[in-house]
Enzyme design. Sequence first.
Site, PDB file in Angstrom:
ATOM      1  N   TYR A 131       0.851  -1.195   0.000  1.00  0.00           N
ATOM      2  CA  TYR A 131       0.000   0.000   0.000  1.00  0.00           C
ATOM      3  C   TYR A 131       0.883   1.240   0.000  1.00  0.00           C
ATOM      4  O   TYR A 131       1.934   1.265   0.631  1.00  0.00           O
ATOM      5  CB  TYR A 131      -0.922   0.003   1.218  1.00  0.00           C
ATOM      6  CG  TYR A 131      -2.067  -0.986   1.121  1.00  0.00           C
ATOM      7  CD1 TYR A 131      -3.325  -0.578   0.691  1.00  0.00           C
ATOM      8  CD2 TYR A 131      -1.899  -2.322   1.468  1.00  0.00           C
ATOM      9  CE1 TYR A 131      -4.385  -1.466   0.606  1.00  0.00           C
ATOM     10  CE2 TYR A 131      -2.953  -3.230   1.393  1.00  0.00           C
ATOM     11  CZ  TYR A 131      -4.197  -2.794   0.961  1.00  0.00           C
ATOM     12  OH  TYR A 131      -5.245  -3.677   0.880  1.00  0.00           O
ATOM     13  N   GLU A 132       0.433   2.289  -0.686  1.00  0.00           N
ATOM     14  CA  GLU A 132       1.283   3.467  -0.870  1.00  0.00           C
ATOM     15  C   GLU A 132       1.554   4.222   0.424  1.00  0.00           C
ATOM     16  O   GLU A 132       2.425   5.074   0.476  1.00  0.00           O
ATOM     17  CB  GLU A 132       0.688   4.407  -1.925  1.00  0.00           C
ATOM     18  CG  GLU A 132      -0.617   5.029  -1.518  1.00  0.00           C
ATOM     19  CD  GLU A 132      -1.322   5.733  -2.678  1.00  0.00           C
ATOM     20  OE1 GLU A 132      -0.970   5.505  -3.839  1.00  0.00           O
ATOM     21  OE2 GLU A 132      -2.244   6.500  -2.385  1.00  0.00           O
ATOM     22  N   SER A 133       0.817   3.904   1.483  1.00  0.00           N
ATOM     23  CA  SER A 133       1.098   4.506   2.792  1.00  0.00           C
ATOM     24  C   SER A 133       2.409   3.980   3.370  1.00  0.00           C
ATOM     25  O   SER A 133       2.830   4.414   4.437  1.00  0.00           O
ATOM     26  CB  SER A 133      -0.052   4.200   3.751  1.00  0.00           C
ATOM     27  OG  SER A 133      -0.328   2.817   3.758  1.00  0.00           O
ATOM     28  N   GLY A 134       3.042   3.033   2.688  1.00  0.00           N
ATOM     29  CA  GLY A 134       4.326   2.499   3.143  1.00  0.00           C
ATOM     30  C   GLY A 134       4.220   1.130   3.777  1.00  0.00           C
ATOM     31  O   GLY A 134       5.200   0.615   4.307  1.00  0.00           O
TER      32      GLY A 134
ATOM     33  N   HIS B  83       1.853  11.542  -6.085  1.00  0.00           N
ATOM     34  CA  HIS B  83       2.455  11.277  -4.770  1.00  0.00           C
ATOM     35  C   HIS B  83       3.979  11.225  -4.863  1.00  0.00           C
ATOM     36  O   HIS B  83       4.680  11.779  -4.029  1.00  0.00           O
ATOM     37  CB  HIS B  83       1.968   9.925  -4.224  1.00  0.00           C
ATOM     38  CG  HIS B  83       0.610   9.975  -3.605  1.00  0.00           C
ATOM     39  ND1 HIS B  83      -0.065  11.150  -3.351  1.00  0.00           N
ATOM     40  CD2 HIS B  83      -0.195   8.972  -3.157  1.00  0.00           C
ATOM     41  CE1 HIS B  83      -1.242  10.856  -2.785  1.00  0.00           C
ATOM     42  NE2 HIS B  83      -1.340   9.554  -2.662  1.00  0.00           N
TER      43      HIS B  83
END
Lengths: 251, 269
Positions: free
Chosen positions: A51-54, B104
């Site tokens: 997930y792009e939140s890390g 992003h």
Amino acid sequence: MNTAYTADEMMSVAAARALREGSSCFVGIGLPSTAANLARRLHAPNLTLVYESGCLGAKPSRLPLSIGDGELAETADAVVSVPEVFNYWLQPGRIDVGFLGAAQLDRFGNINTTVIGDYGAPKVRLPGAGGAPEIAASCREVFVVLRQGARAFVDEVDFVTSFGHGSGRGDRRRLGLPGAGPTLVITDLGMLRPDPDTAELTLTEVHPGIEPEQARAATGWPLRVAEDLAVTPAPTEWELSVLRELKKVSA
Amino acid sequence: MAEVIGLREAVAELVRDGDTVAMEGFTHLIPVAAGHEIIRQRRTGLALARMTPDIVYDQLIGAGCASKLIFSWGGNPGVGSLHRFRDAVQNSWPVPLEIEEHSHAGMANRYVAGASGLPFAVLRGYTGTDLPEHTDTIKPVTCPFTGERLTAVPALNPDVTIVHAQRADLAGNVQLWGITGVQKEAVLAAKRSLVTVEEVVGELPPRPGAIVLPAWAVTAVAEVPFGARPSYAQDYYDRDNESYQAWDAISRDRAEFGRWLREQVGAEV
């Protein structure tokens, strides 16, 4: 158990089936996240969810509320910073599949999540790019999941947020984009794949009970239908029960 | 060294009209209380930067604090659109909102360059998209070693960055963990910084994997329990999802939003 199913359930199951055991998937929120988490519970327990939140290797017990849900952090193999997830993990092409949604998709798989209408005087302002442009550029291949309708399936997107196949086969290579781009589009009516020669999205599968005419009517370009059009196997009892359980614990 | 002060005092001292302000938090640890204090102090003409502007930025925009938004994804996470943001972009209400739009990866790298003291960052991004056509801060660059065409984005150095964290000690050293987003980079890129924390403790127990922002890298720390609500603070409280859902209806209507602003924040549009 009632094996009658909705079009959305068929779409989620078909999308989950497309994910291979042992591969890695960069997951967008919404339908892609539902499908990826379903795949982990069905045939792909070792699917790595990024997930792009890390959150790398997240194994949530329920569907996350957002890409930054604490459940993702608590169950991940590692939580890294956002610059790291994009620069170290996504950009060099370490991720097998990028799984994206779309507001508009055109006949060459270009994606718009930015604006409907003119950029300077928008009809509808959408959320924007997020991580999608680089996911579409850098993952080895891209799956797109969205409901099929004439407003979403357009001849030409109003804004190219994420590059698919441009205006046809060869554009990606010409621009130096490393990944293969969109190789599969999963909808509530069927599945589309880029034509091997032209990269134009072509209907290659319909879900049970769907006629190609319905898919044509829900598409804003003259949709080509594959000669050997296949029919998606209906969701099994097991697939449906796992999907419904997942939705239930997440509600 | 970081000064440990109250939220009102910190915002009064650090946030000025016309500033570029970054309030980061990647759906976690969002500095909501600090955002409301900015609204109460009626700051105007702010250039608000943030990768994922969500409901607190919707509120700042709706209250007329912002004249510009620098961002990569603007939505109510897991719920839908930001209606105050839409109203500002589509109808210039309550004031026109200029947008500077990135991905992003582009935003993250702008903060990295800012934190690194470099003028720009390089990434292999934006290729084939329509973003460079509309955003002046995306330019092609040629690698001096291989000749590859890449993308340059300029450093983002906010006048002030505000983040929320779990805890700080009395000296102003800060610890944050869980999903840490781009907070460290945004703080280090800024000229001034404010960290609101759940609690100020006598000493910081070691926390493996946590980010530490040393007191000498932060301008001010303010203790604001529940300062991230309705977002969440890992190990302190969960996301209040009903608030995110309720925001959809409140934000759709200007009058309803005005009522909310008066009752919940104590400010007028």
